[in-house]
Structure formats: C-alpha cells, structure tokens
Design a protein around this motif. Structure first.
Motif, PDB file in Angstrom:
ATOM      1  N   LEU A  39      16.684  23.844   0.024  1.00  0.00           N
ATOM      2  CA  LEU A  39      16.828  25.223   0.496  1.00  0.00           C
ATOM      3  C   LEU A  39      18.042  25.923  -0.112  1.00  0.00           C
ATOM      4  CD1 LEU A  39      15.869  27.409   2.612  1.00  0.00           C
ATOM      5  CD2 LEU A  39      17.588  26.439   4.138  1.00  0.00           C
ATOM      6  N   LEU A  40      19.127  25.159  -0.278  1.00  0.00           N
ATOM      7  CA  LEU A  40      20.388  25.761  -0.711  1.00  0.00           C
ATOM      8  C   LEU A  40      20.529  25.666  -2.229  1.00  0.00           C
ATOM      9  CD1 LEU A  40      22.847  24.382   2.012  1.00  0.00           C
ATOM     10  CD2 LEU A  40      21.443  26.432   2.065  1.00  0.00           C
ATOM     11  N   GLY A  41      20.841  26.789  -2.855  1.00  0.00           N
ATOM     12  CA  GLY A  41      21.061  26.789  -4.296  1.00  0.00           C
ATOM     13  C   GLY A  41      22.293  25.985  -4.657  1.00  0.00           C
ATOM     14  N   GLY A  42      22.221  25.233  -5.745  1.00  0.00           N
ATOM     15  CA  GLY A  42      23.382  24.459  -6.208  1.00  0.00           C
ATOM     16  C   GLY A  42      23.672  23.279  -5.312  1.00  0.00           C
ATOM     17  N   MET A  43      24.894  22.808  -5.372  1.00  0.00           N
ATOM     18  CA  MET A  43      25.289  21.627  -4.603  1.00  0.00           C
ATOM     19  C   MET A  43      25.576  21.991  -3.163  1.00  0.00           C
ATOM     20  SD  MET A  43      27.673  19.734  -7.362  1.00  0.00           S
ATOM     21  CE  MET A  43      26.957  18.631  -8.578  1.00  0.00           C
ATOM     22  N   ASP A  44      25.428  21.000  -2.276  1.00  0.00           N
ATOM     23  CA  ASP A  44      25.622  21.306  -0.861  1.00  0.00           C
ATOM     24  C   ASP A  44      26.300  20.183  -0.079  1.00  0.00           C
ATOM     25  OD1 ASP A  44      23.355  19.471  -0.028  1.00  0.00           O
ATOM     26  OD2 ASP A  44      22.249  20.932  -1.215  1.00  0.00           O
ATOM     27  N   PHE A  45      26.657  19.088  -0.754  1.00  0.00           N
ATOM     28  CA  PHE A  45      27.336  17.977  -0.068  1.00  0.00           C
ATOM     29  C   PHE A  45      28.499  17.509  -0.927  1.00  0.00           C
ATOM     30  CE2 PHE A  45      28.203  13.474   0.471  1.00  0.00           C
ATOM     31  CZ  PHE A  45      28.427  13.412   1.830  1.00  0.00           C
ATOM     32  N   LEU A  46      29.607  17.249  -0.253  1.00  0.00           N
ATOM     33  CA  LEU A  46      30.795  16.761  -0.954  1.00  0.00           C
ATOM     34  C   LEU A  46      31.559  15.816  -0.037  1.00  0.00           C
ATOM     35  CD1 LEU A  46      32.958  17.046  -3.298  1.00  0.00           C
ATOM     36  CD2 LEU A  46      33.946  18.876  -1.945  1.00  0.00           C
ATOM     37  N   SER A  47      31.983  14.699  -0.588  1.00  0.00           N
ATOM     38  CA  SER A  47      32.961  13.866   0.122  1.00  0.00           C
ATOM     39  C   SER A  47      34.046  13.488  -0.864  1.00  0.00           C
ATOM     40  CB  SER A  47      32.315  12.617   0.730  1.00  0.00           C
ATOM     41  OG  SER A  47      33.254  11.950   1.553  1.00  0.00           O
ATOM     42  N   SER A  48      35.274  13.498  -0.400  1.00  0.00           N
ATOM     43  CA  SER A  48      36.408  13.330  -1.315  1.00  0.00           C
ATOM     44  C   SER A  48      37.538  12.573  -0.643  1.00  0.00           C
ATOM     45  CB  SER A  48      36.927  14.710  -1.731  1.00  0.00           C
ATOM     46  OG  SER A  48      37.298  15.457  -0.589  1.00  0.00           O
ATOM     47  N   ILE A  49      38.270  11.830  -1.434  1.00  0.00           N
ATOM     48  CA  ILE A  49      39.597  11.413  -0.974  1.00  0.00           C
ATOM     49  C   ILE A  49      40.606  11.949  -1.961  1.00  0.00           C
ATOM     50  CG2 ILE A  49      39.060   9.329   0.361  1.00  0.00           C
ATOM     51  CD1 ILE A  49      40.068   7.743  -2.077  1.00  0.00           C
ATOM     52  N   PHE A  50      41.809  12.172  -1.474  1.00  0.00           N
ATOM     53  CA  PHE A  50      42.832  12.764  -2.323  1.00  0.00           C
ATOM     54  C   PHE A  50      44.190  12.489  -1.718  1.00  0.00           C
ATOM     55  CE2 PHE A  50      40.619  15.779   0.367  1.00  0.00           C
ATOM     56  CZ  PHE A  50      41.616  16.347   1.130  1.00  0.00           C
ATOM     57  N   ASP A  92      20.959  36.526  -3.580  1.00  0.00           N
ATOM     58  CA  ASP A  92      20.484  36.161  -4.919  1.00  0.00           C
ATOM     59  C   ASP A  92      21.474  35.298  -5.690  1.00  0.00           C
ATOM     60  OD1 ASP A  92      18.004  37.274  -4.832  1.00  0.00           O
ATOM     61  OD2 ASP A  92      18.647  39.236  -5.570  1.00  0.00           O
ATOM     62  N   TRP A  93      22.740  35.745  -5.700  1.00  0.00           N
ATOM     63  CA  TRP A  93      23.710  35.034  -6.548  1.00  0.00           C
ATOM     64  C   TRP A  93      24.080  33.673  -5.962  1.00  0.00           C
ATOM     65  CZ3 TRP A  93      28.732  34.112  -4.655  1.00  0.00           C
ATOM     66  CH2 TRP A  93      29.117  34.859  -3.531  1.00  0.00           C
ATOM     67  N   ARG A  94      23.742  33.453  -4.694  1.00  0.00           N
ATOM     68  CA  ARG A  94      23.961  32.119  -4.134  1.00  0.00           C
ATOM     69  C   ARG A  94      22.752  31.207  -4.373  1.00  0.00           C
ATOM     70  NH1 ARG A  94      26.873  35.237  -0.013  1.00  0.00           N
ATOM     71  NH2 ARG A  94      29.043  34.522   0.035  1.00  0.00           N
ATOM     72  N   LYS A  95      21.578  31.810  -4.534  1.00  0.00           N
ATOM     73  CA  LYS A  95      20.376  31.009  -4.757  1.00  0.00           C
ATOM     74  C   LYS A  95      20.408  30.349  -6.141  1.00  0.00           C
ATOM     75  CE  LYS A  95      17.173  34.020  -3.187  1.00  0.00           C
ATOM     76  NZ  LYS A  95      15.899  34.561  -2.677  1.00  0.00           N
ATOM     77  N   LYS A  96      20.942  31.103  -7.129  1.00  0.00           N
ATOM     78  CA  LYS A  96      21.083  30.536  -8.483  1.00  0.00           C
ATOM     79  C   LYS A  96      22.547  30.662  -8.891  1.00  0.00           C
ATOM     80  CE  LYS A  96      16.344  31.322  -9.932  1.00  0.00           C
ATOM     81  NZ  LYS A  96      15.421  32.108 -10.782  1.00  0.00           N
ATOM     82  N   PRO A  97      23.391  29.823  -8.324  1.00  0.00           N
ATOM     83  CA  PRO A  97      24.837  30.042  -8.452  1.00  0.00           C
ATOM     84  C   PRO A  97      25.357  29.839  -9.874  1.00  0.00           C
ATOM     85  CG  PRO A  97      24.400  27.919  -7.427  1.00  0.00           C
ATOM     86  CD  PRO A  97      23.076  28.603  -7.544  1.00  0.00           C
ATOM     87  N   LYS A  98      26.194  30.755 -10.297  1.00  0.00           N
ATOM     88  CA  LYS A  98      26.920  30.578 -11.559  1.00  0.00           C
ATOM     89  C   LYS A  98      28.323  30.046 -11.281  1.00  0.00           C
ATOM     90  CE  LYS A  98      24.309  34.154 -13.939  1.00  0.00           C
ATOM     91  NZ  LYS A  98      24.229  35.622 -14.123  1.00  0.00           N
ATOM     92  N   HIS A  99      28.684  29.950  -9.992  1.00  0.00           N
ATOM     93  CA  HIS A  99      30.027  29.474  -9.634  1.00  0.00           C
ATOM     94  C   HIS A  99      29.970  27.957  -9.399  1.00  0.00           C
ATOM     95  CE1 HIS A  99      27.789  30.945  -6.181  1.00  0.00           C
ATOM     96  NE2 HIS A  99      28.519  30.232  -5.356  1.00  0.00           N
ATOM     97  N   VAL A 100      31.028  27.304  -9.771  1.00  0.00           N
ATOM     98  CA  VAL A 100      31.061  25.838  -9.818  1.00  0.00           C
ATOM     99  C   VAL A 100      30.712  25.213  -8.457  1.00  0.00           C
ATOM    100  CG1 VAL A 100      33.575  25.750  -9.426  1.00  0.00           C
ATOM    101  CG2 VAL A 100      32.436  23.845 -10.542  1.00  0.00           C
ATOM    102  N   GLY A 101      29.671  24.367  -8.484  1.00  0.00           N
ATOM    103  CA  GLY A 101      29.291  23.653  -7.263  1.00  0.00           C
ATOM    104  C   GLY A 101      28.581  24.500  -6.228  1.00  0.00           C
TER     105      GLY A 101
END
Lengths: 325, 325
Positions: free
Chosen positions: B212-223, B169-178
């Motif tokens: 299907l996935l709650g919240g964000m599910d793709f990230l690409s970054s440089i750092f 449940d808590w992953r379907k409607k995430p309150k955690h960032v991203g």
C-alpha cells in the motif's frame, strides 16, 4: 531401564541450586554415585545433600572409578573442553552446562570431539526446555501474527552486589567471550533461534559499563533471521528494569514472558515446568533410549555462542554469524 | 513591528491542516497575501479560507508580485531545492516544510544557497518545537537518570487506506530517500538529536513491506551518539501498535510521550502547545527580530536527513553519519 550413574563435577551454584533440585525429582532416572570439586569441602557438602556418593579428589579418579556412566559438568566455562575430552576418552557420557566453551574456536573442538565419540555430549541449555518459548514458536509458525516482521527483546538483569553470580571467581575475570554477555546471552540466543530460526547476520555494540561486573555487561544488536524477521536484542546485566520480549507480525503481536504469552489482547497461560528437570529427562532419553540429541546438541550450543561472539566482535559492523562457524 | 507578508506555495495537506491553523492564530505576525498551487482550484479554495489573498497561476509570478516578504513552501519534497533557490534569487525569505530535500546531496545545495543569501531559509521541523522533547533533554542533561546508556524508540504508525498521506502522488512514487522513512524519519532524528546530541554511526536494515505504501516502510537501526548513548530506532509505517520512547540511564529511566514524561515512576505533565504555531513564531523572530536561526537551520535539517539516509544505505553495515555530510 536401569538408572544412569552420574558423577557430579563441580559443586558450585549451578550444581547445588539448578541441577540438584532437578535430579532429586528424577531419582528414578539418575543416581549420583560420585562427586568431585576443586574445593574438596564443597564436594563433601554436596555429597551430604545427595546421600553420600563417593567424593573424589581428582576428576581423573572419578572417571577411572567405574562408578559413573555419565558426568554432569558445572565448571568454569574455560574447563569445559578439556573435561569433556577426558570423559569421552574414558567412555563416559557428558552433560555440561552452557556455554559450550569460552569462544567459537574452542567450541568447535567440542563439536568435533562429540562427532568422533559414540558417547553423548549434551550441552545443557535449559532455555530449549522452556514451555513459553515453544508456545511462541507454535504461535508464530501457525501464522497467528501473520508473517513475523520484528522481534524486540530488552532485558535489564540488574545484577548488584547481592547477586551470587557476580562474585564467582571465573566470572570476575572472565576468559569467555564478552563475559556475562555470553554467559547469559547463549540462553537468549537459544530462545530466539528456537522461535524464529537461524540468524543470518548481526550488527551490535557491546560495552563494559559496570565496574562491579567482570567483563562486558551491555549489548545492543540488530540482526536478521534467515526468514527475514528483523531483531533487536538489548541487554544490560547491571541496570534494572522490566524485561520485554515481543514479536510483531503483519497481522498481530505476541508478548512473551515466563508464565504467559499475550497474543494481541488475549492472555494465554503457559505451563510452569522446571526446565532443568526437563533437560535431564531429555539427556536420559538420549543416553538410555537412543533419542536423537537435538536439544542438547553441541552444534546448537555452538550456534548460540556464535551469535553472541558475532555481537561482541561487531563494533557496529555487519557480521555474518556463519562466518564464525 | 510590521507583519510578514506571506505567500503560501502549495495548498496540500500540510498547508491546509498544519500551517493554516497555526497562521490563523498568528494573524498579528503574518498576513497571507498571496497563494499558488499546481492545482489552481486548490489555491482558490485555500484563498477563500484565509480572506482572499491574490491567487497566482505560477510561483514565479507570486515571487515577482512584490506582495510577499516570505514564502511558505509545502511542496512535494523534490521541488524544495529549486523553489528555495528561486525565492532567494528574488530576495524573498523562505520557510519550507521538512525534509530539507530528497537526499543529502541535494540538501547540501540548500545549505549552500542559504549560506550565500542574506535572506532566511528556515526548514520547518516542528519536532524541534515539541515541549516533551525539550523536557526530556532538560532531564537527561540534569543527570536525572544518571549517564544515559540506551535510548529505545519503537513506532508503529499503522497507516492504512484511510490515511490521507498514503494517497499523495509524490508519496506514492517517492523520489525522496527511503520514501516514508525520510518523510517521517527526519522528525524522529530531530527529536533524538535534540535530546541526546549528534549521532556518530548507525547500522540499520530498511525494508519495503507494505504494497500500500510507496517506497520503504520499515526500519530498524542501532547507533551510537557522540556522548556514548546507544540507540535503537525501529519504525513501521504500516503496522499498528503502541509507540514507546524510553531512555535508560545508570540511575533511572524516562518514558517520553507527547503529553507527559514519566521519570522512573513519577509522572510529569508537559504543556500542550501547537508546535507549528511555535515554529512560525520562531520564523518570525528570525526574520523580523534577528534571532539566530537555530531551530529552523538548514544545517540541522540536513543532519536529520543524513541520519535517515545513513540508515537506508546501511544494509546492516556501519555507516558514519558524518561520511554523508
């Protein structure tokens, strides 16, 4: 249709090793009638290789000779703008090696000159003539991988002391933006834009790591195409390794290499063609047959350079490529 | 040394499948004396699996029972802060599943609470107990690849309808960032920071691609790490593919996977250990033997989360990770 009488200007590595073999195969389309080079002995050696065209001491004499319909410019990139301008003033068509110029600002002047002239300015970008990239474009546009999500291209050029380009004077003290990063990078920008369209913004970090290579030699970037695909382009000109070029979509993945494309597990051979020969054929059709100059368009070449210049300027900040154009 | 009496709080997937097998192997160090869960039947089932500890209806009753020295919190992440606070108020040690909290702002409060308390707050980040990452760190620091230049980590998690985490449940409607980006991403941040040190800045693009996935599910970054290594971390939780984790240096390359590390062409087997078991052993040593809490430090867990939150906030802009801390 009569042959295009071509003056070869600059007789360095590109002229000898990339253009000459292509032109030899296209002797029904081109006749090399004149040659000039800063180092006269280079021009004389080159002339011997192609059947003794007239060797000129100076570019201006070649242009005034009445012997050429077009010039093939393979020069230190910082000379492109002025040499293109002189050719157009004399009513001579131009094919000129990429990058279009040292930076976007002077590259824009090439675009302006070309727009004002009735003569053709063709920026030779052989990556726009590589069958593998066209096949990749076709696969992506056909939906073979669903919607493209991520493009990753990692290139480890591994230039060392034995590399012939490393010792070119104008590459050792580059006046072109980012040194090797733009010299080689416009090729990669051309391929990426060919396959996936325009790049909207980029964030990148560029470094000068190798003391052997003039200018910068490492770049890593993330960016977003206008179609929403996210890209990572990472290149080192000094470090060695295996190149990887992959596009992942919602329904599959393609891996791109020069001789084949792998769609998920399916290997597809790609025809091996000389991309320099194809670009001279295209140049011929543009000049002699009125074909639109799409693949050698200075505007396209400028956009390739703008992507790289945006990368070099970024220092981790978001740069919209259009802000340079 | 006597056993730590442990209250298990939350009896979901992490408690049943990750913590319980580890704790069963550590019955000489821990005794599960109390259990509670939002859904009482889950607590009762869990209790049967571990030898019938006392099942409490409410967390507060468990804390007041005098039956526990420590609690093991495996909860929806948005509950971490308040549950940690209550435990410390009752003088009970805490081991709590990562991420430290929903975001850096509330994560800082966990750090503050932990600094003020004499009791241990241990954030369970099992990636800090994975032998492959320690071996990679050792190789990098020994100079085996020269100076590290580039770290590339591409992960294709490929979660589909059959994945158990997708339906929490808590992953379907995430309150955690991203959403998944932080839930899974703090692991990767922990590994990267373990091997290469602190990350100075990041530029990234995060997307919600999969319905299907709650919240964000793709990230690409440089750092860029403080040591100058450039990184690209790209992850999709929905798309399938092969994971690649490589660090290229001036003198070679390592490829990192769970069971082996390849240094250039040389394959090195890595011991396979249960990282959850190792983290509970470490927690025991911290609580019972006074070992410094380095690997379960809330400050470390906060830095992992700060990297991911910086990524999610970036939208292509350069974000210094320290600006969140």
């Amino acid at each position: 249709m009569r042959k295009i009488r071509l003056g070869v200007v600059g007789c360095g590595i590109a002229a000898r090793e990339l253009h000459l073999p292509a032109l030899k195969n296209l002797s029904h389309l081109f006749e090399i009638t004149a040659v000039t080079s800063r180092t006269k002995s280079h021009a004389e050696e080159f002339a011997k290789m192609v059947g003794n065209p007239v060797v000129f001491d100076r570019y201006e004499e070649l242009l005034d000779s009445g012997l050429v319909d077009a010039v093939d410019l393979t020069l230190p990139v910082e000379l492109n703008l002025s040499f293109i301008e002189k050719a157009l003033q004399k009513g001579v068509h131009v094919i000129c090696e990429k990058p279009i110029s040292t930076d976007v600002e002077t590259g824009k002047k090439v675009v302006e000159l070309s727009k004002k002239s009735e003569k053709t300015v063709y920026i030779a970008e052989n990556f726009r003539h590589v069958p593998a990239f066209w096949k990749a474009k076709e696969l992506v546009e056909s939906g073979a991988i669903g919607d493209p999500v991520f493009m990753g291209w990692q290139i480890w050029v591994g230039m060392d002391e034995n590399n012939k380009y490393v010792h070119t004077d104008w590459r050792k003290k580059p006046k072109h933006v980012g040194g090797f990063l733009s010299d080689g990078g416009v090729h990669h920008a051309a391929a990426m834009r060919l396959i996936l369209g325009e790049i909207e913004w980029v964030s990148a970090v560029a470094k000068d790591l190798s003391p052997l290579l003039g200018g910068m030699d490492f770049l890593s970037s993330i960016f977003e195409f206008e179609n929403g695909t996210v890209g990572n382009y990472t290149i080192s000109y000094s470090l060695k390794g295996n190149e990887r070029f992959e596009i992942t979509g919602t329904k599959g993945k393609i891996s791109i290499s020069w001789d084949k494309i792998v769609l998920n597990e399916e290997e597809m051979k790609v025809p091996q063609e000389n991309s320099y020969q194809k670009e001279f054929e295209d140049f011929y059709q543009v000049v002699a047959e009125g074909k639109p100059n799409d693949l050698g368009s200075p505007v396209q070449a400028l956009k390739d350079l703008a992507f790289i210049e945006a990368c070099v300027r970024s220092a981790g900040n978001k740069v919209f490529v259009s802000s340079l154009l």
